[in-house]
Design a protein around this motif. Sequence first.
Motif, PDB file in Angstrom:
ATOM      1  N   SER A 211      -8.285  -1.841   4.011  1.00  0.00           N
ATOM      2  CA  SER A 211      -7.602  -2.254   3.030  1.00  0.00           C
ATOM      3  C   SER A 211      -6.520  -1.092   2.739  1.00  0.00           C
ATOM      4  O   SER A 211      -6.608   0.033   3.192  1.00  0.00           O
ATOM      5  CB  SER A 211      -8.338  -2.437   1.909  1.00  0.00           C
ATOM      6  OG  SER A 211      -8.950  -1.326   1.422  1.00  0.00           O
ATOM      7  N   ILE A 212      -5.267  -1.391   2.232  1.00  0.00           N
ATOM      8  CA  ILE A 212      -4.388  -0.593   1.704  1.00  0.00           C
ATOM      9  C   ILE A 212      -4.156  -1.174   0.288  1.00  0.00           C
ATOM     10  O   ILE A 212      -3.356  -2.116   0.049  1.00  0.00           O
ATOM     11  CB  ILE A 212      -3.092  -0.470   2.475  1.00  0.00           C
ATOM     12  CG1 ILE A 212      -3.225  -0.288   3.920  1.00  0.00           C
ATOM     13  CG2 ILE A 212      -1.826   0.352   1.764  1.00  0.00           C
ATOM     14  CD1 ILE A 212      -2.207  -0.101   4.769  1.00  0.00           C
ATOM     15  N   ILE A 213      -4.653  -0.781  -0.795  1.00  0.00           N
ATOM     16  CA  ILE A 213      -4.648  -0.917  -2.033  1.00  0.00           C
ATOM     17  C   ILE A 213      -3.465  -0.494  -2.848  1.00  0.00           C
ATOM     18  O   ILE A 213      -3.459   0.811  -3.118  1.00  0.00           O
ATOM     19  CB  ILE A 213      -5.906  -0.904  -3.024  1.00  0.00           C
ATOM     20  CG1 ILE A 213      -6.947  -1.367  -2.178  1.00  0.00           C
ATOM     21  CG2 ILE A 213      -5.551  -1.314  -4.445  1.00  0.00           C
ATOM     22  CD1 ILE A 213      -7.235  -2.827  -1.910  1.00  0.00           C
ATOM     23  N   VAL A 214      -2.428  -1.222  -3.501  1.00  0.00           N
ATOM     24  CA  VAL A 214      -1.230  -0.779  -4.172  1.00  0.00           C
ATOM     25  C   VAL A 214      -1.105  -1.722  -5.373  1.00  0.00           C
ATOM     26  O   VAL A 214      -1.766  -2.755  -5.408  1.00  0.00           O
ATOM     27  CB  VAL A 214      -0.131  -0.757  -3.091  1.00  0.00           C
ATOM     28  CG1 VAL A 214      -0.110   0.416  -2.138  1.00  0.00           C
ATOM     29  CG2 VAL A 214       0.236  -2.192  -2.576  1.00  0.00           C
ATOM     30  N   LYS A 215       0.066  -1.463  -6.095  1.00  0.00           N
ATOM     31  CA  LYS A 215       0.274  -2.406  -7.021  1.00  0.00           C
ATOM     32  C   LYS A 215       1.731  -2.988  -6.884  1.00  0.00           C
ATOM     33  O   LYS A 215       2.626  -2.032  -6.529  1.00  0.00           O
ATOM     34  CB  LYS A 215       0.201  -1.803  -8.403  1.00  0.00           C
ATOM     35  CG  LYS A 215      -1.120  -1.327  -8.927  1.00  0.00           C
ATOM     36  CD  LYS A 215      -1.407  -1.086 -10.374  1.00  0.00           C
ATOM     37  CE  LYS A 215      -2.801  -1.012 -10.810  1.00  0.00           C
ATOM     38  NZ  LYS A 215      -3.234  -0.406 -11.676  1.00  0.00           N
TER      39      LYS A 215
ATOM     40  N   ALA B 113      -2.575  -5.438  -8.790  1.00  0.00           N
ATOM     41  CA  ALA B 113      -3.258  -4.829  -7.859  1.00  0.00           C
ATOM     42  C   ALA B 113      -2.976  -5.744  -6.293  1.00  0.00           C
ATOM     43  O   ALA B 113      -3.536  -6.795  -6.539  1.00  0.00           O
ATOM     44  CB  ALA B 113      -4.686  -4.248  -7.732  1.00  0.00           C
ATOM     45  N   VAL B 114      -2.846  -5.225  -5.340  1.00  0.00           N
ATOM     46  CA  VAL B 114      -2.505  -5.916  -4.246  1.00  0.00           C
ATOM     47  C   VAL B 114      -3.192  -5.317  -2.870  1.00  0.00           C
ATOM     48  O   VAL B 114      -3.086  -4.036  -2.749  1.00  0.00           O
ATOM     49  CB  VAL B 114      -0.937  -6.124  -3.900  1.00  0.00           C
ATOM     50  CG1 VAL B 114      -0.560  -6.874  -2.673  1.00  0.00           C
ATOM     51  CG2 VAL B 114      -0.206  -6.804  -5.033  1.00  0.00           C
ATOM     52  N   ASP B 115      -3.479  -5.870  -2.053  1.00  0.00           N
ATOM     53  CA  ASP B 115      -4.276  -5.494  -0.720  1.00  0.00           C
ATOM     54  C   ASP B 115      -3.416  -5.711   0.302  1.00  0.00           C
ATOM     55  O   ASP B 115      -3.270  -6.917   0.721  1.00  0.00           O
ATOM     56  CB  ASP B 115      -5.656  -5.873  -0.351  1.00  0.00           C
ATOM     57  CG  ASP B 115      -6.129  -5.225   0.895  1.00  0.00           C
ATOM     58  OD1 ASP B 115      -5.404  -4.347   1.598  1.00  0.00           O
ATOM     59  OD2 ASP B 115      -7.167  -5.558   1.300  1.00  0.00           O
TER      60      ASP B 115
END
Length: 143
Positions: free
Chosen positions: A7-11, A17-19
């Motif tokens: 996963s690469i979790i960002v906003k 929050a978005v993966d």
Amino acid sequence: MNNPIESIIVKDLDGVAVDLMTVYKDKVLLLIIYNNDCLGCTGRAIPLAYDFQQKYPAIQVAGIHADFVNREGTKENIKSVFTSGENPFPIYIDEGHKVYDQFESEGTPQWLLITEQGVLFRSIFGSQDNAKNRLYYAIESML
């Protein structure tokens, strides 16, 4: 490092929050980790990312604004670096520079080229000609 990135979790710019590994599943991904305060990022790397997006429509380009203390990205200040006032490709926020750390970035801009299978193909630091040439070469050899 042939294991797929989990996963690469960002906003997103609205704070949701978005993966990125879910959003862009099965796509070749070119991520640019940058910061608005990095002149090499805003002056060279962002325009280069836009060029890549135009030249290689098969690749999904996305920006990740790495937040450092007193250098946080907001929807307003992220959009303000673009003359049109609009983002040329999707841009996300890396709160507390977790993604920056996840990929052991050398600084900003850090480029991550990820295969359709979700495997990190190349990680390249910089915005000068050397980095640019390495990126072109990596993209050409992957496509």
